[in-house]
Design an enzyme around this catalytic site. Sequence first.
Site, PDB file in Angstrom:
ATOM      1  N   ASN B 420     -91.206  -1.399  82.132  1.00  0.00           N
ATOM      2  CA  ASN B 420     -90.203  -2.324  81.638  1.00  0.00           C
ATOM      3  C   ASN B 420     -90.276  -2.459  80.116  1.00  0.00           C
ATOM      4  O   ASN B 420     -89.411  -1.959  79.398  1.00  0.00           O
ATOM      5  CB  ASN B 420     -90.397  -3.686  82.314  1.00  0.00           C
ATOM      6  N   ASP B 421     -91.319  -3.081  79.643  1.00  0.00           N
ATOM      7  CA  ASP B 421     -91.403  -3.355  78.204  1.00  0.00           C
ATOM      8  C   ASP B 421     -91.411  -2.088  77.359  1.00  0.00           C
ATOM      9  O   ASP B 421     -90.929  -2.092  76.231  1.00  0.00           O
ATOM     10  CB  ASP B 421     -92.672  -4.174  77.914  1.00  0.00           C
TER      11      ASP B 421
END
Lengths: 120, 499
Positions: B420-421
């Site tokens: 995600n990040d």
Amino acid sequence: MMDFSIHITGFVALYIFMLAGFAGWVIIGNVPAILHTPLMSGSNFVHGIVVVGGIFTLLNASTVQEQAIGFVAVLLGAGNAAGGFAVTDRMLAMFQMSGHQTKHAKPHHAKKASRHATKA
Amino acid sequence: MLKAIEQLSIGATDLAGIAQLTIGATYLVAAFLFMYGLKRMSSPVTAPSGILVAGVGMLADVLVSFLYVFDVSAAAKPHLTVNLGLAVLALVVGGGLAWWGGKKVAMTAMPQMVAIYNGMGGGAAGAIAAVELFGNKAQGVTQLVVTLIGALIGAVSLSGSVIAWAKLDGVIHKPLRVRGQQFLNGVVLLATLAVGGYLIFALQDGTDPLITPMITMPRLIYLFFGLALLYGVMMTLPIGGADMPVVISIYNAFTGLAVGLEGFVLQNPALMIAGMVVGAAGTLLTLLMARAMNRSVSNVLFTNFGGASKRKRSHLKGSLKPTEAADAGIFMRYAKSVIIVPGYGLAAAQGQQKLYEFVKLLQASGVSVKFAIHPVAGRMPGQMDVLLAEAGVPYDLIFQLDDINEEFKTTDVALVIGANDVVNPEARTDKSSPIFGMPILNADQAKKVYVVKRGEGKGYAGIVNPLFYADNCNMVYGDAAAVLAKMIEAVRGLSAQAA
């Protein structure tokens, strides 16, 4: 009279620290990112050498308190060394396996074929 | 009779001399083996033998250290048998349990395992320092100061590593912060240093440091260790889970340093060299990791990143567009090129094997497949490489950020699994984002993006990801392993129809 006891004082200690520190820095500087986790684990294993200091301390213990703390030192140090080795070895063994597969283009077919061959 | 005794005592000093010689020579060889072993770990080809080389050095050092029985202090001689028994027992129990744990633990739990073993090393260094302090064995102010510094660092590393373990293992979920945390931490650290300073003053003076009957020397030493342990806890608690790899790396360097310092106190060159090599190596590794996240180490330690972001999210465009795993699988089957971005979610779902199975299916259909690894993918640099290697993915398919980032533009599909990040475009564009400036994988630039995710929740850093809302992005919700199984099924189904 034989005396091989080690005396490291003042500047000699600083020289050892400086050179060892430089060695560590240079050694890690060349490591590809792919190996960072195994390497952190590997260096974690290396400082497990503290167990040797624990053994020395425990063998020289002369009170119950010293024996108790020395025992804890060896216990923890041994855990650091043994656990560090086990984990690092497992991680690196995987590199060996996947490296092996790259060398042989189609390992699965090759393996199956050889298995059949031995069965027959 | 007298002569015989005299001869016997000469024999004993000779024995001590031989023991010292053997120990010294072995330490020398082992110090070389440690450095050579670490050096061999710098390439994937020689790495597996590297740990064996270092292991031989360790084994030799541990075995030879039992020769100290011929060279113990006079006070310890009567206790030698008991001490020897205790040493063997501690070695077998501590080593055995840790070995068993290390062999048994899942590959995904490796980071917290490293944290625990590291904490043990710090604790051992602290314990050695404690024996020195309680027995007032240090000779001179220098040794005393070094003992105390080693004790402080070792104790902080112990309690800090335990907290890091608890965070990674999910025992502690959220960063714990109180108002004025930094101030409070500073006070605890200062108190620790004050007690340490007083100990130096009192112990080297040799006078009775008794101020009141309540404050005795042993109690002060306990207080010193208590405060140091407390500082380790307080220093680690406010740091978010996303930063734990850097924190573990810092504590790894700390333990190395503590071991090196206690090595000086014990006049043990093996500890000094191995400890300082790790101290320096761990420091560099920490800097490399922090750089990969585009943050400074002090930033990690003192600016409480990694918690939920409180900023408003009004400028999000588009919507989340869920799609079926089967559709996504078939789309990729007909693509020319696919880049896979794996993250911790893949590892947590134990989906590596299924992923490689899917990749082999795509390759069989003529799709070019590559893996793109972010430096901090997973929970630790390089962890994703290890997990993919575990599944048998050849490492010529695995590319690091700098080597592959330009290729996203010309790639048909980017498949983001459980990451995600590390693909959050905010890091490039949004100056107010806490991850602004962190190098990310440009998955958003691919023609089509599929994101496999368990649910709509935020990433480990707790930041919303605008990529998920982008026009070229579809979400595939579900457990990574289950989703991949569906994709495999769908692609196999196509091949069966064709046949």
